[in-house]
Scaffold this active site. Structure first.
Site, mmCIF file in Angstrom:
data_model
loop_
_atom_site.group_PDB
_atom_site.id
_atom_site.type_symbol
_atom_site.label_atom_id
_atom_site.label_comp_id
_atom_site.label_asym_id
_atom_site.label_seq_id
_atom_site.Cartn_x
_atom_site.Cartn_y
_atom_site.Cartn_z
ATOM 1 N N ASP A 1 20.615 13.129 -38.513
ATOM 2 C CA ASP A 1 20.810 13.551 -37.133
ATOM 3 C C ASP A 1 21.843 14.668 -37.067
ATOM 4 O O ASP A 1 23.011 14.461 -37.412
ATOM 5 C CB ASP A 1 21.290 12.360 -36.291
ATOM 6 C CG ASP A 1 21.538 12.742 -34.837
ATOM 7 O OD1 ASP A 1 20.635 12.551 -34.019
ATOM 8 O OD2 ASP A 1 22.648 13.229 -34.527
ATOM 9 N N TYR B 1 26.842 21.213 -33.468
ATOM 10 C CA TYR B 1 27.611 20.759 -34.633
ATOM 11 C C TYR B 1 27.882 21.902 -35.599
ATOM 12 O O TYR B 1 28.787 21.811 -36.436
ATOM 13 C CB TYR B 1 26.878 19.644 -35.375
ATOM 14 C CG TYR B 1 26.609 18.385 -34.591
ATOM 15 C CD1 TYR B 1 27.203 18.147 -33.349
ATOM 16 C CD2 TYR B 1 25.752 17.410 -35.102
ATOM 17 C CE1 TYR B 1 26.935 16.990 -32.637
ATOM 18 C CE2 TYR B 1 25.483 16.248 -34.393
ATOM 19 C CZ TYR B 1 26.074 16.042 -33.171
ATOM 20 O OH TYR B 1 25.801 14.892 -32.471
ATOM 21 N N LYS C 1 19.337 18.855 -31.745
ATOM 22 C CA LYS C 1 19.510 18.809 -30.296
ATOM 23 C C LYS C 1 19.777 20.206 -29.740
ATOM 24 O O LYS C 1 20.458 21.017 -30.378
ATOM 25 C CB LYS C 1 20.687 17.897 -29.921
ATOM 26 C CG LYS C 1 20.673 16.531 -30.593
ATOM 27 C CD LYS C 1 21.911 15.726 -30.254
ATOM 28 C CE LYS C 1 22.060 14.539 -31.181
ATOM 29 N NZ LYS C 1 22.525 14.918 -32.526
ATOM 30 N N HIS D 1 20.874 17.630 -25.291
ATOM 31 C CA HIS D 1 22.129 17.010 -25.713
ATOM 32 C C HIS D 1 22.885 16.355 -24.557
ATOM 33 O O HIS D 1 23.488 15.294 -24.737
ATOM 34 C CB HIS D 1 23.009 18.060 -26.402
ATOM 35 C CG HIS D 1 23.911 17.490 -27.436
ATOM 36 N ND1 HIS D 1 24.266 18.167 -28.577
ATOM 37 C CD2 HIS D 1 24.545 16.297 -27.516
ATOM 38 C CE1 HIS D 1 25.076 17.426 -29.309
ATOM 39 N NE2 HIS D 1 25.256 16.283 -28.677
#
Length: 279
Positions: free
Chosen positions: A46, A51, A76, A112
């Site tokens: 994931d 990120y 996401k 998200h």
């Protein structure tokens, strides 16, 4: 190697119930961390655009030697990356994520955050429906959606989210949202499943249960998630901890154990409130 059970999403896609999360893992460390996870037996990874580690994650996937069909990859859309989304900008952002991951498709693509004050998540979701129809995302879902956000999707669009990924751990168990998920066939996926190390794993109840079963408190919590039916994505960069978090299939919590953990719910978040979070 233990076999991770799968759940069947509402569109028929099989999703491993235990995955590996890479939140807060720098891109230059992601390839190593994901590599350790794959070596330990994880097949579900994931990540997310925000990120900043889709490229590192993709490198680990490319060098793993594991067949693409045996992997389940989630990323996401960071909807804070644009003031207001359009269909075309969503499709471009998805293409960017695929390029960074080095993949032709992802198994799950999530919005998200709802950012309801921007009033654009319906536009985003309709673009997601197109991505799903194209086969470039095997399933589509959301993250951090509250009951009102889900209700609007359910009444104003044509595809029910396959997953809602939410903050969920023994100190914040979200029973109302989980009940809505169950009613509509939406899988519950837990982020920060171990409470971010902020006091949860030293809770006396969990310490006692760990001693009873000869496991760590983290393993007790992950086992609790699995027995509730949650999908769970613990994160670590430490090889021993990565392996420990995967070793949660050789024991069962009994009814008394589950009741004791249910009583730990404080109803307080560690992360942002989805009703007000806007970034």
């Amino acid at each position: 190697m233990s076999k991770v059970p799968s759940i069947t999403l509402n569109n028929g896609t099989a999703m491993p119930q235990l995955g590996f999360g890479v939140w807060q893992v720098p891109d230059d460390e992601a390839a190593t961390a994901v590599g350790h996870a794959l070596d330990a037996g994880y097949r579900s990874i994931d990540t997310a655009a925000i990120y900043g580690n889709e490229e590192g994650t993709g490198k680990a996937l490319a060098t793993s030697g594991i067949a693409r069909a045996d992997l389940f990859i989630t990323t996401k859309l960071w909807n804070g990356a644009s003031e207001t989304w359009t269909r075309d900008s969503v499709l471009r952002e998805f293409d960017t994520s695929l390029t960074k991951l080095g993949l032709d498709y992802v198994d799950l693509y999530l919005i998200h955050w709802p950012r309801a004050m921007r009033d654009d998540y319906l536009t985003i979701w309709r673009a997601f429906e197109e991505i799903s129809e194209s086969g470039r995302a095997k399933a589509i879902g959301v993250s951090n959606f509250q009951p009102a956000h889900l209700t609007r999707l359910l009444t104003e669009t044509s595809v029910v989210p396959a997953v809602n990924q939410i903050e969920l751990h023994p100190h914040f168990q979200q029973p109302e949202l989980r009940a809505i998920h169950a009613k509509h066939g939406i899988a519950t996926e837990a982020w920060s499943p171990l409470g971010q190390g902020k006091g949860l794993l030293t809770d006396p109840v969990l310490v006692r249960l760990a001693e009873k079963h000869g496991k760590s408190p983290a393993q007790i919590v992950l086992r609790w998630h699995l027995q509730l039916g949650n999908v769970v994505i613990p994160k670590s960069v430490t090889p021993s901890r990565i392996a420990e978090n995967f070793d949660v299939f050789g024991f069962e919590l009994d009814d008394a154990d589950l009741s004791a953990i249910a009583a730990l719910d404080k109803g307080t978040r560690l992360g942002p409130d989805p009703d007000t979070f806007d970034i």
